[in-house]
Write a protein that holds these residues in place. Sequence first.
Motif, mmCIF file in Angstrom:
data_model
loop_
_atom_site.group_PDB
_atom_site.id
_atom_site.type_symbol
_atom_site.label_atom_id
_atom_site.label_comp_id
_atom_site.label_asym_id
_atom_site.label_seq_id
_atom_site.Cartn_x
_atom_site.Cartn_y
_atom_site.Cartn_z
ATOM 1 N N THR A 164 0.494 -1.399 0.171
ATOM 2 C CA THR A 164 0.193 0.507 0.120
ATOM 3 C C THR A 164 0.806 0.857 -0.327
ATOM 4 O OG1 THR A 164 -1.782 -0.335 1.316
ATOM 5 C CG2 THR A 164 -2.138 1.198 1.044
ATOM 6 N N GLY A 165 1.463 0.615 0.981
ATOM 7 C CA GLY A 165 2.897 2.786 0.363
ATOM 8 C C GLY A 165 3.646 2.812 -0.465
ATOM 9 N N LYS A 170 4.319 6.545 -4.951
ATOM 10 C CA LYS A 170 4.276 7.013 -6.002
ATOM 11 C C LYS A 170 3.100 8.277 -6.741
ATOM 12 C CE LYS A 170 6.837 3.332 -8.410
ATOM 13 N NZ LYS A 170 6.143 1.700 -8.765
ATOM 14 N N GLY A 171 1.565 8.140 -6.178
ATOM 15 C CA GLY A 171 1.022 9.358 -6.069
ATOM 16 C C GLY A 171 -0.006 8.958 -7.091
ATOM 17 N N ALA A 337 -2.061 12.220 2.335
ATOM 18 C CA ALA A 337 -1.962 13.651 1.924
ATOM 19 C C ALA A 337 -0.928 15.133 2.725
ATOM 20 C CB ALA A 337 -3.075 14.068 0.913
ATOM 21 N N TRP A 338 -2.435 14.426 4.437
ATOM 22 C CA TRP A 338 -2.438 15.757 4.721
ATOM 23 C C TRP A 338 -1.216 15.824 5.787
ATOM 24 C CZ3 TRP A 338 -1.572 15.528 10.338
ATOM 25 C CH2 TRP A 338 -1.040 17.098 11.562
ATOM 26 N N LEU A 339 0.101 14.548 5.884
ATOM 27 C CA LEU A 339 1.486 14.983 6.232
ATOM 28 C C LEU A 339 2.278 15.663 5.125
ATOM 29 C CD1 LEU A 339 1.879 11.330 7.687
ATOM 30 C CD2 LEU A 339 2.105 13.346 9.085
ATOM 31 N N SER A 344 4.813 19.033 4.763
ATOM 32 C CA SER A 344 6.154 19.764 4.157
ATOM 33 C C SER A 344 6.562 17.934 3.257
ATOM 34 C CB SER A 344 6.805 20.927 3.462
ATOM 35 O OG SER A 344 6.026 21.495 3.803
ATOM 36 N N PHE A 345 6.193 17.513 3.688
ATOM 37 C CA PHE A 345 6.783 15.930 3.598
ATOM 38 C C PHE A 345 6.603 15.394 2.229
ATOM 39 C CE2 PHE A 345 6.621 14.641 8.602
ATOM 40 C CZ PHE A 345 7.771 14.470 8.311
ATOM 41 N N ARG A 346 7.707 14.688 1.757
ATOM 42 C CA ARG A 346 8.155 14.413 0.341
ATOM 43 C C ARG A 346 6.565 12.893 0.553
ATOM 44 N NH1 ARG A 346 11.602 15.627 -3.102
ATOM 45 N NH2 ARG A 346 13.299 16.748 -2.113
ATOM 46 N N ARG A 347 6.199 12.878 -0.654
ATOM 47 C CA ARG A 347 5.057 11.567 -0.040
ATOM 48 C C ARG A 347 5.838 9.972 -0.039
ATOM 49 N NH1 ARG A 347 -0.031 12.187 -2.404
ATOM 50 N NH2 ARG A 347 -0.501 10.042 -2.683
#
Length: 456
Positions: A164-165, A170-171, A337-339, A344-347
């Motif tokens: 899942t992660g 990957k977006g 998305a919230w994180l 400003s984390f990367r995905r």
Amino acid sequence: MSSNKASVHGQWSSRLAYILAATGAAVGLGNIWKFPYIVGENGGGAFVLVYLVCILLIGIPVMMAEVMIGKRGRKSPSNAVRALIAEAKAKPFWRLTAWMGVTAGFLILSFYAVIAGWAFAYIFKAGSGEFVGKDAAQIGEMFGNFISNPHELMFWSFLILAMTGVVVAKGVQKGIEKAVGYAMPAMFILLIVIAIYAAKYGDFAQAFNFMFAPDFSKLTINGVLEALGHAFFTLSLASGVMMMYGAYLPKETSIFKSSIWIAIADTVVALIAGLAIFPIVFGNNMEAGAGPGLIFQTLPIAFGQMPMGILFGTVFFVMLVFAAFTSAIALIESSVAWLVERYSFRRWQAAMISTTVLWLLGVGTIYSFTEASWTQFTIFPEQKTFFDNLDYLTSKLLLPLGGLMIAVFVGWVVDKKVAKEEIDLNEKAFKLWHFVLSYVAPIAIIYVFLHLIGLA
Ligand code: PFF
């Protein structure tokens, strides 16, 4: 503010991509694991009818409201709701609408991944012929041994969460859309294959009768309430999912039409799942009302005795994993998305943080099925383990309450003009939708909620 700009996280590449992803979110363990066993426990046809009415009357209008919030706000639920609050000059209190959903979705995923892990492990159990020639007691013992081995279960839930992660990291288009584009059609084809197999080798006539000939003497008030609760669960409502996926909606996509399609697809899958499972259950003289073990205990007994049971048993659990996987992806996306928005984390960083926390939380569920004393606690009445309490908190409290807040927020707080801009209905249909959302849904949910907590 306009809903024409895309979200910073991306956007679905087409209307079809959205419908597929949202259908993937809706179709999951709820349809294939839960729906058949609650139909079984509640006596069949009459329950199915009430469930269909709940989907139509409450599920679809609330889904439209959620997607509308996401589409208008274009961000993760908490920030999308915040934008609508600002537009309506409403109280910050309404931010709870989003927070309850995202929290419920996150907690649900912590145990959802564990059950999906069971299904993953069962692919190999079915494939290696472990069910062949075993009687009910032996299969029961096998299941018992399996769920009381924490380390193995941690491995399986890790695998589900890791997959899942990776997809979510990957977006929206390269990850979610692509994975769902493979998994959903595959899942649907496998489901049809199982249904045909069931019709050929099981007792299809009895199953059909059981599901579609309503016998209202078998319907209890609790059955009615369970049907409404399940309408929320199965459509992924009040869990942040539909708001989040709505945020990625291309501007020309119709919220009304796509919601109808998603609800139809979800319902059709649940009905086909019933028509795949009950013929096998009845054909082998087994109990429809076996409860949550229907799929992990009853079905394997049948597969162990039926022609080509190894092949079709394996296919069944592969199908179940696909279905659960596309829902897990949806359940994690709003936290990721919230994180990204908040810190400003990367995905990939956000995905890693979320999956790690989920995996650790899942350990509580895993130990709920073993003898470990620290998971034997009660917060809510009659809930004996960590898992029982989590399930109660989410399915019975957070989902109905969250659904109520969404209906009231969009029905009473958000400006009607704003809703009208996003919801593409003619004057009459819009009025009907708004009425259902403002009155029918809240009253029904309050009634259910009071009943569930034992006050009505
Ligand atoms: N709708 C999916 C299912 O039925 O399995 C997954 C799900 C999403 C369940 C959100 C519950 C929920 F709140």
